[in-house]
Design an enzyme around this catalytic site. Structure first.
Site, PDB file in Angstrom:
ATOM      1  CB  SER A 111      -0.884   0.074   1.286  1.00 15.89           C
ATOM      2  OG  SER A 111      -1.932   0.941   1.045  1.00 15.89           O
TER       3      SER A 111
ATOM      4  CG  HIS B 181      -5.734  -2.671   0.810  1.00 18.29           C
ATOM      5  ND1 HIS B 181      -4.942  -2.648  -0.176  1.00 18.29           N
ATOM      6  CD2 HIS B 181      -5.090  -1.879   1.959  1.00 18.29           C
ATOM      7  CE1 HIS B 181      -4.064  -1.661   0.028  1.00 18.29           C
ATOM      8  NE2 HIS B 181      -4.043  -1.234   1.272  1.00 18.29           N
TER       9      HIS B 181
ATOM     10  CD  GLU C 123      -0.251  18.580  15.274  1.00 13.79           C
ATOM     11  OE1 GLU C 123      -0.205  19.798  15.019  1.00 13.79           O
ATOM     12  OE2 GLU C 123       0.266  18.107  16.312  1.00 13.79           O
TER      13      GLU C 123
END
Length: 257
Positions: free
Chosen positions: A86, A236, A177
């Site tokens: 990925s 996946h 974040e």
């Protein structure tokens, strides 16, 4: 330049394993142990802002590929096999195309060289909704996350990143974040002119929508020597859903001349 954290297993020809978005090197420990048993020096690497590697506001595929080149230089690896899943697959593709002499073989797990629209919003929203400084257990965090994510397997995968920052205080290993801000970078493509002429194996999950038949021509354009195979009964997370077939196909490619 800061160095990526890794867990190195076995000895022999080096293979670098790169996890996906919000994952970490530990996700590949079972597969990595098998590669080590088969005679490969297996480097399970945490990419920046993930696992035990350093946190940084800078995050794109050029930078992630440079991190791997820097890691190889530190460990005196002139060349290595690179396997990426990925997001890690995009990093691996970028490295192979920009610095091809570093990559002897390439294995890409369930990702294509194309742009993917941002699609992790629900996961990111759910993670940000956890009151991380107040939860006192993984089960409490799981309860909060379940309001956003029904799939218990995905929740367990994400919550493996929880650890005790100090007594009584939980934190995430990934840099939530920055990854929240840089979500669009995850879907970015490698350069349209990028080409890697080395041997490449693309493995796609039979139940996954990440690599479609229409992507095969693009794969061949960027990676002319690529072979493309399907892992049956897998989505996946093909290496976790059908590890036996994943190992069989990847080891056959690794041991071929």
């Amino acid at each position: 330049m800061p160095l990526l954290h890794s867990n190195i297993l076995g000895a022999g020809e080096p293979i670098l394993v790169l996890h996906g978005f919000l994952g970490m090197s530990d996700n590949w420990k079972s597969i990595g142990s098998k590669y080590a048993e088969e005679g490969f020096e297996t480097h399970l690497i945490d990419q920046r802002n993930h696992g035990k590697s350093f946190h940084s506001p800078d995050f794109n595929y050029d930078i992630l590929a440079d991190d791997i080149a820097n890691y190889m230089a530190h460990h005196q690896l002139s060349q290595a096999i690179v396997l990426g899943h990925s997001m890690g697959g995009k990093t691996a593709m970028q490295l192979a195309c920009s610095q091809p002499t570093l990559v002897s073989k390439l294995i890409i797990a369930d990702i294509a060289p194309k742009f993917y629209p941002p699609h992790h919003h629900q996961i990111i929203d759910g993670l940000n909704a956890i009151d991380i400084k107040k939860v006192s257990s993984r089960s409490e965090a799981d309860k909060q996350l379940s309001h956003y994510i029904n799939n218990i397997g995905i929740r367990q995968f994400l919550l493996k990143n929880l650890y005790w920052e100090e007594k009584g205080v939980l934190g995430f290993r990934f840099n939530l974040e920055v990854l929240s801000e840089k979500m669009e970078e995850i879907g970015e493509n490698i350069s349209t002119t990028a080409i890697y002429q080395g041997p490449s194996l693309f493995l796609r999950g039979e139940k996954s929508e990440y690599v479609s038949p229409t992507d095969l021509s693009d794969i061949k354009r960027h990676f002319p020597l690529a072979s493309i195979e399907t892992i049956e009964k897998a989505g996946h997370w093909l290496h976790a859903e059908n590890p036996i077939q994943f190992l069989d196909k990847s080891l056959h490619f690794l041991k071929s001349s």
